[in-house]
Design a protein around this motif. Structure first.
Motif, PDB file in Angstrom:
ATOM      1  N   GLU A 181       2.251   7.289  -6.707  1.00 39.65           N
ATOM      2  CA  GLU A 181       1.118   8.415  -7.203  1.00 39.65           C
ATOM      3  C   GLU A 181       1.936   9.723  -6.780  1.00 39.65           C
ATOM      4  OE1 GLU A 181      -1.882   7.773  -8.331  1.00 39.65           O
ATOM      5  OE2 GLU A 181      -1.596   5.721  -8.088  1.00 39.65           O
ATOM      6  N   GLU A 182       3.137   9.775  -6.135  1.00 42.97           N
ATOM      7  CA  GLU A 182       3.441  11.176  -5.768  1.00 42.97           C
ATOM      8  C   GLU A 182       4.139  11.593  -6.971  1.00 42.97           C
ATOM      9  OE1 GLU A 182       5.953  10.857  -2.299  1.00 42.97           O
ATOM     10  OE2 GLU A 182       4.430  10.135  -0.939  1.00 42.97           O
ATOM     11  N   THR A 183       4.384  12.772  -6.900  1.00 40.97           N
ATOM     12  CA  THR A 183       4.894  13.811  -8.151  1.00 40.97           C
ATOM     13  C   THR A 183       5.828  14.643  -7.567  1.00 40.97           C
ATOM     14  OG1 THR A 183       3.053  14.881  -8.575  1.00 40.97           O
ATOM     15  CG2 THR A 183       3.384  13.103  -9.778  1.00 40.97           C
ATOM     16  N   THR A 217       0.922  -1.194   0.096  1.00 41.86           N
ATOM     17  CA  THR A 217      -0.033  -0.068   0.013  1.00 41.86           C
ATOM     18  C   THR A 217       0.878   1.221  -0.009  1.00 41.86           C
ATOM     19  OG1 THR A 217      -1.640  -1.323   1.145  1.00 41.86           O
ATOM     20  CG2 THR A 217      -1.848   0.923   1.166  1.00 41.86           C
ATOM     21  N   ALA A 218       1.980   1.226   0.883  1.00 44.01           N
ATOM     22  CA  ALA A 218       2.750   2.393   0.752  1.00 44.01           C
ATOM     23  C   ALA A 218       3.571   2.708  -0.437  1.00 44.01           C
ATOM     24  CB  ALA A 218       3.813   2.116   2.137  1.00 44.01           C
ATOM     25  N   PHE A 219       3.898   1.330  -1.219  1.00 42.36           N
ATOM     26  CA  PHE A 219       4.493   1.587  -2.484  1.00 42.36           C
ATOM     27  C   PHE A 219       3.530   2.154  -3.632  1.00 42.36           C
ATOM     28  CE2 PHE A 219       7.271  -2.291  -1.563  1.00 42.36           C
ATOM     29  CZ  PHE A 219       8.227  -1.624  -0.832  1.00 42.36           C
ATOM     30  N   ALA A 220       2.149   1.889  -3.382  1.00 44.05           N
ATOM     31  CA  ALA A 220       1.155   2.176  -4.424  1.00 44.05           C
ATOM     32  C   ALA A 220       0.975   3.943  -4.270  1.00 44.05           C
ATOM     33  CB  ALA A 220      -0.012   1.677  -4.265  1.00 44.05           C
ATOM     34  N   VAL A 221       1.069   4.090  -2.806  1.00 40.77           N
ATOM     35  CA  VAL A 221       0.848   5.666  -2.462  1.00 40.77           C
ATOM     36  C   VAL A 221       2.236   6.407  -3.116  1.00 40.77           C
ATOM     37  CG1 VAL A 221       0.820   7.288  -0.713  1.00 40.77           C
ATOM     38  CG2 VAL A 221      -0.661   5.126  -0.603  1.00 40.77           C
TER      39      VAL A 221
END
Length: 145
Positions: free
Chosen positions: A54-56, A47-51
């Motif tokens: 998403e970061e830019t 879940t942390a990897f998925a979040v």
């Protein structure tokens, strides 16, 4: 059966031998709702990897200007010239302390014998000190058998 496939993919993931498609499958599985109870510990990691994916970063990246390596070239050329001059001057100098031209061959032979005798004495005095090392070696070999 799906949890067995996920466990196999997890092993491959931690060994670093998964493809991007397999990693996407793992991410989708662990961010979904039907995670097996014995695999819940990995859910927060994926879940942390998925979040994080998403970061830019919105700020422009400013790279420092690259200076021309003109000064480096000049410094290396100067160093090469200095090294060349030192080698050239060392090659042209004659060492006046050691004279290799003897007018009489007998004098040259006597000087050579004298030098070899001095070297022999120095070697003999240094090898007598090795007797102590030999005694220590004998004593330590009986101790550590």
């Amino acid at each position: 059966m799906e949890s067995h496939n996920i466990e196999k993919l997890l092993e491959d993931y931690f060994e670093g031998s998964t493809t991007l498609q397999q990693e996407t499958k793992l991410r989708d599985y662990f961010t979904g709702d039907n995670v097996a109870p014995h695999l819940k510990e990995y859910e927060s990691m994926f879940t942390a990897f998925a979040v994080a994916s998403e970061e830019t970063y919105d700020r422009p990246i400013v790279l420092p200007k690259q200076h021309k390596p003109r000064y480096r070239f000049m410094a290396s050329a100067a160093a090469a010239v200095i090294v060349g001059l030192v080698i050239w001057t060392q090659g042209t100098q004659v060492d006046n302390r050691i004279s290799t031209n003897y007018e009489n061959e007998e004098v040259a032979i006597l000087k050579t014998k004298q030098a070899l005798g001095m070297m022999s004495q120095m070697i003999n005095s240094s090898t007598t000190q090795l007797d102590v090392v030999e005694e220590f070696d004998k004593a330590s070999s009986t101790l550590f058998k």
